[in-house]
Motif scaffolding. Structure first.
Motif, short mmCIF file in Angstrom:
data_model
loop_
_atom_site.label_atom_id
_atom_site.label_comp_id
_atom_site.label_asym_id
_atom_site.label_seq_id
_atom_site.Cartn_x
_atom_site.Cartn_y
_atom_site.Cartn_z
N CYS A 25 0.94 -5.86 5.05
CA CYS A 25 1.71 -4.65 5.33
C CYS A 25 1.10 -3.79 6.43
O CYS A 25 1.81 -3.00 7.06
CB CYS A 25 1.87 -3.81 4.06
SG CYS A 25 0.34 -3.09 3.43
N MET A 26 -0.19 -3.93 6.69
CA MET A 26 -0.86 -3.10 7.69
C MET A 26 -0.75 -3.63 9.11
O MET A 26 -1.20 -2.99 10.04
CB MET A 26 -2.33 -2.94 7.30
CG MET A 26 -2.50 -2.23 5.99
SD MET A 26 -4.22 -2.06 5.53
CE MET A 26 -4.00 -1.38 3.87
N PHE A 27 -0.11 -4.82 9.25
CA PHE A 27 -0.04 -5.46 10.57
C PHE A 27 1.38 -5.73 11.02
O PHE A 27 1.58 -6.31 12.09
CB PHE A 27 -0.82 -6.78 10.53
CG PHE A 27 -2.27 -6.61 10.19
CD1 PHE A 27 -3.21 -6.35 11.17
CD2 PHE A 27 -2.69 -6.68 8.87
CE1 PHE A 27 -4.56 -6.19 10.85
CE2 PHE A 27 -4.03 -6.52 8.53
CZ PHE A 27 -4.96 -6.27 9.53
N ILE A 28 2.37 -5.32 10.24
CA ILE A 28 3.78 -5.59 10.55
C ILE A 28 4.56 -4.28 10.49
O ILE A 28 4.07 -3.29 9.95
CB ILE A 28 4.38 -6.63 9.59
CG1 ILE A 28 4.29 -6.14 8.13
CG2 ILE A 28 3.67 -7.98 9.74
CD1 ILE A 28 4.99 -7.03 7.13
N PRO A 29 5.80 -4.24 11.00
CA PRO A 29 6.58 -2.99 10.96
C PRO A 29 6.77 -2.45 9.55
O PRO A 29 7.03 -3.20 8.61
CB PRO A 29 7.91 -3.41 11.58
CG PRO A 29 7.57 -4.55 12.48
CD PRO A 29 6.49 -5.30 11.75
N GLY A 30 6.63 -1.13 9.40
CA GLY A 30 6.76 -0.46 8.12
C GLY A 30 5.86 0.74 8.08
O GLY A 30 5.01 0.94 8.98
N ARG A 31 5.99 1.55 7.05
CA ARG A 31 5.22 2.80 7.02
C ARG A 31 3.72 2.59 6.82
O ARG A 31 2.93 3.51 7.08
CB ARG A 31 5.74 3.72 5.92
CG ARG A 31 5.53 3.22 4.50
CD ARG A 31 5.91 4.34 3.52
NE ARG A 31 6.02 3.89 2.15
CZ ARG A 31 4.98 3.81 1.31
NH1 ARG A 31 3.77 4.12 1.71
NH2 ARG A 31 5.17 3.40 0.06
N ALA A 32 3.31 1.41 6.37
CA ALA A 32 1.88 1.17 6.13
C ALA A 32 1.18 0.56 7.34
O ALA A 32 -0.03 0.33 7.29
CB ALA A 32 1.70 0.27 4.92
#
Length: 314
Positions: free
Chosen positions: A236-243
């Protein structure tokens, strides 16, 4: 994860890929293992439930899925799903997070989890003293309904030594031959914990998202790997999204620091304003292919290394 932006839909869709790339990614995900699936029900808002996460993993050909909740053990959910879908080839696992809801750093909670078939113990996450201090002056995603404020937890006593309960938990983990995960403890605590755990016979140790809240430098990563730990990076920290906090190049750098044989990708997905877990895998695998990471290395970090920790065939 850090609520860095709200400029995303509730569920971030999978971007368009060519037919050839879709097939390439699909092939690489056969046998994948997610050690960090945040589906619900949960106190935190989630975009999918355990059943949907399981079915998506099954359709993609995953070997295993491990549910993580910060407040409860997930082994009963695994058992129920396997009863409902007895012919499924996806192995389902969970464990216990040592936050306040589980009694904190509580050997009884660990013993119970192991007896239920738990495969992992996460030391404190949201209730970790390190986590609470890190978010003292900034916001963190809230539970759907207000909960009691957490009591800060650490594995160290007033003299900076491991507590007796922590040592007993290490013994239980060693006896059960399951995974000891660092949770959201600070890297300074992790070194003390992992060194003692190794002495007590723990063979499976993992650092969760070393680049987020843990405080790991490259030197720290090398030192923890030297103790036998794996680095688990949150997709989640390397792809589009709030994280999202990093670029794919950052992940590749940390893979090089730890070594591919000691690197694991877990989705850390299910949170709002982000992709669903399996789609997260599709995104990061495509990105890694774009950056010329070999298919052999991608299989190691998405499947083989995690399989070893779960005692499954690679």
């Amino acid at each position: 994860m850090a609520d860095t932006t709200t400029n995303y839909p509730m569920i971030v869709p999978l971007p368009e890929m060519s037919a050839a790339r879709k097939a390439e990614v699909a092939d690489l995900l056969v046998g994948a293992i997610d050690l960090h699936c945040h589906s619900g029900p949960a106190a935190m808002p989630r975009i999918l439930g355990h059943t949907e996460a399981f079915r998506m993993a099954e359709e993609a050909g995953f070997k295993a899925l491990l549910y993580k909740d910060h407040y409860y053990v997930g082994m009963p959910h695994c058992a129920v799903l396997k009863d409902i879908y007895p012919d499924s080839k996806v192995e389902l696992f969970s464990g216990v997070a040592l936050n306040n809801a589980s009694g904190g750093i509580n050997p009884h909670a660990v013993d119970h989890a192991i007896k239920l078939g738990g495969k992992i113990v996460w030391f404190p996450t949201f209730a970790a003293k390190n986590h609470i201090e890190a978010y003292a002056a900034k916001s963190f995603p809230k539970t759907a309904k207000p909960m009691l404020p957490p009591i800060p937890l650490t594995v160290l006593d007033a003299n900076g030594k491991l507590t007796d309960d922590t040592k007993q938990i290490c013994d239980l983990i060693a006896e059960g031959d399951i995974i000891l995960a660092g949770g959201h403890l600070h890297v300074s605590e992790l070194f003390i914990l992992f060194e003692e755990a190794k002495k007590r016979g723990v063979k499976k140790m993992m650092v969760n998202h070393p680049s987020y809240i843990i405080g790991c430098s490259d030197e720290d990563i090398r030192g923890l790997v030297a103790l036998g730990a794996y680095m688990e990076h949150s997709i989640c920290m390397f792809i589009p999204g709030r994280a999202k906090q990093h670029e794919t190049e950052d992940l590749i750098h940390m893979m090089e620091v730890a070594g591919v044989d000691r690197t694991i990708l877990g989705s850390d997905l299910g949170l709002t304003q982000a992709p669903k877990p399996v789609d997260g895998y599709r995104m990061i695998v495509s990105d890694l292919l774009d950056h010329q990471v070999s298919k052999a290395d991608i299989r190691k970090i998405t499947s083989a290394n995690a399989a070893g920790l779960l005692g499954l065939a690679a």
